[in-house]
Design a protein around this motif. Structure first.
Motif, PDB file in Angstrom:
ATOM      1  N   MET A  55       0.850  -1.207   0.000  1.00 23.81           N
ATOM      2  CA  MET A  55       0.000   0.000   0.000  1.00 23.81           C
ATOM      3  C   MET A  55       0.880   1.249   0.000  1.00 23.81           C
ATOM      4  N   ALA A  56       0.360   2.300  -0.595  1.00 22.67           N
ATOM      5  CA  ALA A  56       0.983   3.627  -0.466  1.00 22.67           C
ATOM      6  C   ALA A  56       0.476   4.193   0.853  1.00 22.67           C
ATOM      7  N   VAL A  57       1.385   4.648   1.693  1.00 26.10           N
ATOM      8  CA  VAL A  57       1.005   5.019   3.069  1.00 26.10           C
ATOM      9  C   VAL A  57       1.238   6.506   3.301  1.00 26.10           C
ATOM     10  N   HIS A  58       0.289   7.152   3.978  1.00 28.16           N
ATOM     11  CA  HIS A  58       0.559   8.532   4.415  1.00 28.16           C
ATOM     12  C   HIS A  58      -0.112   8.790   5.747  1.00 28.16           C
ATOM     13  N   ILE A  59       0.416   9.781   6.453  1.00 33.46           N
ATOM     14  CA  ILE A  59      -0.174  10.246   7.719  1.00 33.46           C
ATOM     15  C   ILE A  59      -0.885  11.549   7.370  1.00 33.46           C
ATOM     16  N   ASP A  60      -2.157  11.637   7.682  1.00 34.22           N
ATOM     17  CA  ASP A  60      -2.865  12.850   7.246  1.00 34.22           C
ATOM     18  C   ASP A  60      -2.690  13.988   8.253  1.00 34.22           C
ATOM     19  N   ALA A  61      -3.366  15.074   8.016  1.00 34.44           N
ATOM     20  CA  ALA A  61      -3.080  16.318   8.754  1.00 34.44           C
ATOM     21  C   ALA A  61      -3.445  16.255  10.230  1.00 34.44           C
ATOM     22  N   ILE A  62      -4.190  15.228  10.649  1.00 32.79           N
ATOM     23  CA  ILE A  62      -4.518  15.142  12.089  1.00 32.79           C
ATOM     24  C   ILE A  62      -3.870  13.902  12.710  1.00 32.79           C
ATOM     25  N   GLY A  63      -3.076  13.180  11.908  1.00 32.37           N
ATOM     26  CA  GLY A  63      -2.341  12.052  12.484  1.00 32.37           C
ATOM     27  C   GLY A  63      -2.948  10.688  12.228  1.00 32.37           C
ATOM     28  N   GLY A  67      -3.444   3.692   4.443  1.00 28.32           N
ATOM     29  CA  GLY A  67      -2.776   2.905   3.395  1.00 28.32           C
ATOM     30  C   GLY A  67      -3.725   2.742   2.217  1.00 28.32           C
ATOM     31  N   ARG A  68      -3.190   2.879   1.004  1.00 22.84           N
ATOM     32  CA  ARG A  68      -4.047   2.782  -0.192  1.00 22.84           C
ATOM     33  C   ARG A  68      -3.548   1.670  -1.104  1.00 22.84           C
ATOM     34  N   TYR A  69      -4.433   0.768  -1.448  1.00 26.56           N
ATOM     35  CA  TYR A  69      -4.144  -0.345  -2.367  1.00 26.56           C
ATOM     36  C   TYR A  69      -4.917  -0.068  -3.648  1.00 26.56           C
ATOM     37  N   GLU A  70      -4.177   0.227  -4.707  1.00 30.10           N
ATOM     38  CA  GLU A  70      -4.825   0.649  -5.946  1.00 30.10           C
ATOM     39  C   GLU A  70      -5.647  -0.477  -6.561  1.00 30.10           C
ATOM     40  N   GLY A  71      -6.614  -0.082  -7.389  1.00 30.43           N
ATOM     41  CA  GLY A  71      -7.436  -1.066  -8.107  1.00 30.43           C
ATOM     42  C   GLY A  71      -6.783  -1.438  -9.422  1.00 30.43           C
ATOM     43  N   THR A  72      -7.588  -1.771 -10.403  1.00 35.27           N
ATOM     44  CA  THR A  72      -7.072  -2.229 -11.697  1.00 35.27           C
ATOM     45  C   THR A  72      -6.295  -1.126 -12.409  1.00 35.27           C
ATOM     46  N   ALA A 114      -2.414 -11.570  -6.106  1.00 37.10           N
ATOM     47  CA  ALA A 114      -2.242 -10.618  -7.219  1.00 37.10           C
ATOM     48  C   ALA A 114      -3.586 -10.138  -7.757  1.00 37.10           C
ATOM     49  N   ILE A 115      -4.512  -9.967  -6.832  1.00 33.57           N
ATOM     50  CA  ILE A 115      -5.846  -9.491  -7.220  1.00 33.57           C
ATOM     51  C   ILE A 115      -5.888  -7.969  -7.179  1.00 33.57           C
ATOM     52  N   ARG A 116      -6.394  -7.386  -8.234  1.00 35.58           N
ATOM     53  CA  ARG A 116      -6.688  -5.957  -8.261  1.00 35.58           C
ATOM     54  C   ARG A 116      -8.194  -5.822  -8.572  1.00 35.58           C
ATOM     55  N   LEU A 117      -8.861  -4.985  -7.829  1.00 38.13           N
ATOM     56  CA  LEU A 117     -10.327  -4.872  -7.953  1.00 38.13           C
ATOM     57  C   LEU A 117     -10.691  -3.626  -8.745  1.00 38.13           C
ATOM     58  N   PRO A 118     -11.942  -3.505  -9.179  1.00 36.52           N
ATOM     59  CA  PRO A 118     -12.325  -2.330  -9.983  1.00 36.52           C
ATOM     60  C   PRO A 118     -12.540  -1.078  -9.118  1.00 36.52           C
ATOM     61  N   PHE A 119     -11.845  -1.052  -7.993  1.00 35.16           N
ATOM     62  CA  PHE A 119     -11.866   0.113  -7.099  1.00 35.16           C
ATOM     63  C   PHE A 119     -10.614   0.003  -6.223  1.00 35.16           C
ATOM     64  N   ALA A 120     -10.208   1.115  -5.661  1.00 42.04           N
ATOM     65  CA  ALA A 120      -9.087   1.074  -4.724  1.00 42.04           C
ATOM     66  C   ALA A 120      -9.633   0.744  -3.335  1.00 42.04           C
ATOM     67  N   ILE A 121      -8.744   0.324  -2.453  1.00 41.09           N
ATOM     68  CA  ILE A 121      -9.142   0.099  -1.058  1.00 41.09           C
ATOM     69  C   ILE A 121      -8.217   0.929  -0.182  1.00 41.09           C
ATOM     70  N   GLU A 122      -8.804   1.655   0.750  1.00 42.79           N
ATOM     71  CA  GLU A 122      -7.978   2.386   1.712  1.00 42.79           C
ATOM     72  C   GLU A 122      -8.240   1.814   3.104  1.00 42.79           C
ATOM     73  N   VAL A 123      -7.166   1.530   3.799  1.00 46.80           N
ATOM     74  CA  VAL A 123      -7.261   1.084   5.192  1.00 46.80           C
ATOM     75  C   VAL A 123      -6.848   2.264   6.051  1.00 46.80           C
ATOM     76  N   ILE A 124      -7.698   2.636   7.012  1.00 36.18           N
ATOM     77  CA  ILE A 124      -7.412   3.833   7.803  1.00 36.18           C
ATOM     78  C   ILE A 124      -7.367   3.497   9.293  1.00 36.18           C
TER      79      ILE A 124
END
Ligand code: HGY
Ligand code: MN
Ligand code: MN
Length: 417
Positions: A55-63, A67-72, A114-124
């Motif tokens: 996942m691409a990971v970032h800490i947002d403005a409030i902490g 993590g973002r897992y891209e779709g197709t 190796a599954i990519r879905l027709p949408f992204a998934i974000e884990v927060i």
């Protein structure tokens, strides 16, 4: 996915929850509050697990940690799963944390196949759901939903540090909180996997349940002021004892809420000042938490409590100041998301059971941004907000199977799975 892989992922969830339990103010009792060094340690662990899951990971403005897992293809609208990483004092290990760690495990399962879905998934992982440090709650999810109230930046903790000061000390800029806010259309929905915190699933021998609604809640901070004095010299009839007035108020909360079906009221924190054995308390400060499934019942109970406290203080010659530190109406879960969760539960050959949530959750705030739903996991004795909180590895595996099936079969509203 082979059963062995589900078991391996469940054991990994178990181990990660154990690891996070060490990110605590003190060994032996789990306490991890907003903008603390313990939060940073937990955030670093979670960010590492998210990155290793691709996942691409970032800490947002409030902490919050996201993590973002891209779709197709990159940039697709996203389904959000997650929960909170902060805890109450002397907490259990699973409240909040389970939803974040299980969300990461679902991504690891997709990555392994190796599954990519027709949408992204974000884990927060939300930074402040409990409101333990500053009394107001849902600060992380409200920032994401764009409903953060700037006045909350002035809320103070027990050491008189404000949210704004704590943010700066943590390396965040309070003037940039609005950057955490998400736009509605790129978010397809928010689903939270969380322990039930109640006894219903265990009593019916069910591992999971689908939440219908989250009870509304009001939190008050009360300060009663009387007159400090010598415990030995002031006659009883001349006293203005703030703690005695507060004690009467505490019993009034209990009486008023007990008289109203499905209303619950709690005084969780109380302090008398100056707090010396031989001094009549000149001040008493305490919190009140009132909840109900029906908003009108809750607001009527709050009004009755306020009125009763006023008359107690008038009769006793005391002054009272009451601040509403949190208020949220009952939050209905989205039928189309509940239906999809039902289908995932049934797909695992489990009984579908819908039930309300008496506990509050980040979904109350996220409902301002997107449709929300929750999947509950059975917890032993319904015990929560206590070190005795526990779940089984088998139930974690069951919950993981349902959550992963839900994610894999998820399609945006209006589209068939
Ligand atoms: O207070 C609650 O219901 C939640 O645990 N924050
Ligand atoms: Mn909690
Ligand atoms: Mn929780």
């Amino acid at each position: 996915m082979p059963s062995a892989d589900y078991r391996l992922l469940s054991e990994r969830i178990w181990d990660r929850i154990e690891a996070l339990a060490h990110c605590s103010e003190g060994e032996g009792a789990l306490t991890r509050v907003f903008l603390s060094k313990e939060q940073r340690a937990a955030t670093d662990l979670v960010a590492g697990w998210m990155a290793s899951a691709g996942m691409a990971v970032h800490i947002d403005a409030i902490g919050n940690v996201i993590g973002r897992y891209e779709g197709t293809r990159p940039g697709l609208p996203c389904a959000m799963v997650g929960s909170h990483l902060d805890t109450v004092r002397n907490a259990g290990k699973y409240d909040g944390i389970l939803g974040v760690v299980a969300g990461i495990a679902c991504i690891e399962a997709l990555q392994a196949k190796a599954i990519r879905l027709p949408f992204a998934i974000e884990v927060i992982g939300f930074a402040d759901e409990e409101g333990t440090r500053f009394q107001s709650t849902l600060l992380g999810s409200r920032a994401v939903a764009g409903t953060f109230e700037a006045r909350r930046l002035q809320a103070k903790d027990e050491t008189e540090i404000t949210v704004a000061e704590a943010m700066r000390a943590y390396g965040l800029d309070p003037s940039r909180i609005s950057e955490a806010a998400r736009r509605r259309d790129p978010v397809l929905g928010y689903v939270e996997f969380h322990i039930e915190q109640g006894p219903v699933l265990e009593a019916e021998n069910l591992p999971v349940g689908v939440v219908t609604a989250i009870n509304g809640a009001t939190r008050l901070s009360v300060r009663i002021t009387g007159m400090a004095g010598h415990a030995g010299t002031v006659p009883m009839r001349l006293r203005k004892d703030a703690l005695a007035g507060a004690a009467e108020a505490v019993l009034a909360v209990e009486r008023i809420c007990s008289e109203r079906p499905e209303v619950v009221g709690t005084v969780g924190k109380l302090a008398s000042l100056p707090g010396a054995v031989n001094v009549i308390p000149g001040e008493a400060v305490f919190t009140i938490d009132i909840r109900a499934p029906i908003d009108a019942d809750r607001t009527a109970a709050v009004e009755a409590v306020r009125d009763t406290m006023e008359s107690i203080c008038t009769r006793r010659g005391l002054r009272i100041a009451v601040e509403t530190t949190f208020e949220a109406g009952s939050t209905a879960c989205a039928p189309w998301l509940m239906d999809r969760l039902d289908a995932a539960v049934a797909g695992e050959k489990l009984t579908v059971r819908r039930l309300p949530s008496g506990a509050g959750h980040d979904g109350m705030a996220m409902a301002a941004l997107t449709d929300v739903a929750m999947l509950f996991l059975r917890c032993a004795g319904g015990i929560n907000h206590s070190p005795a909180e526990s779940v089984t590895l088998n139930d974690i595996e069951t919950g993981l199977r349902v959550l992963l099936r839900f994610i894999e079969q998820f399609r945006p509203r209006g589209q068939a799975s």
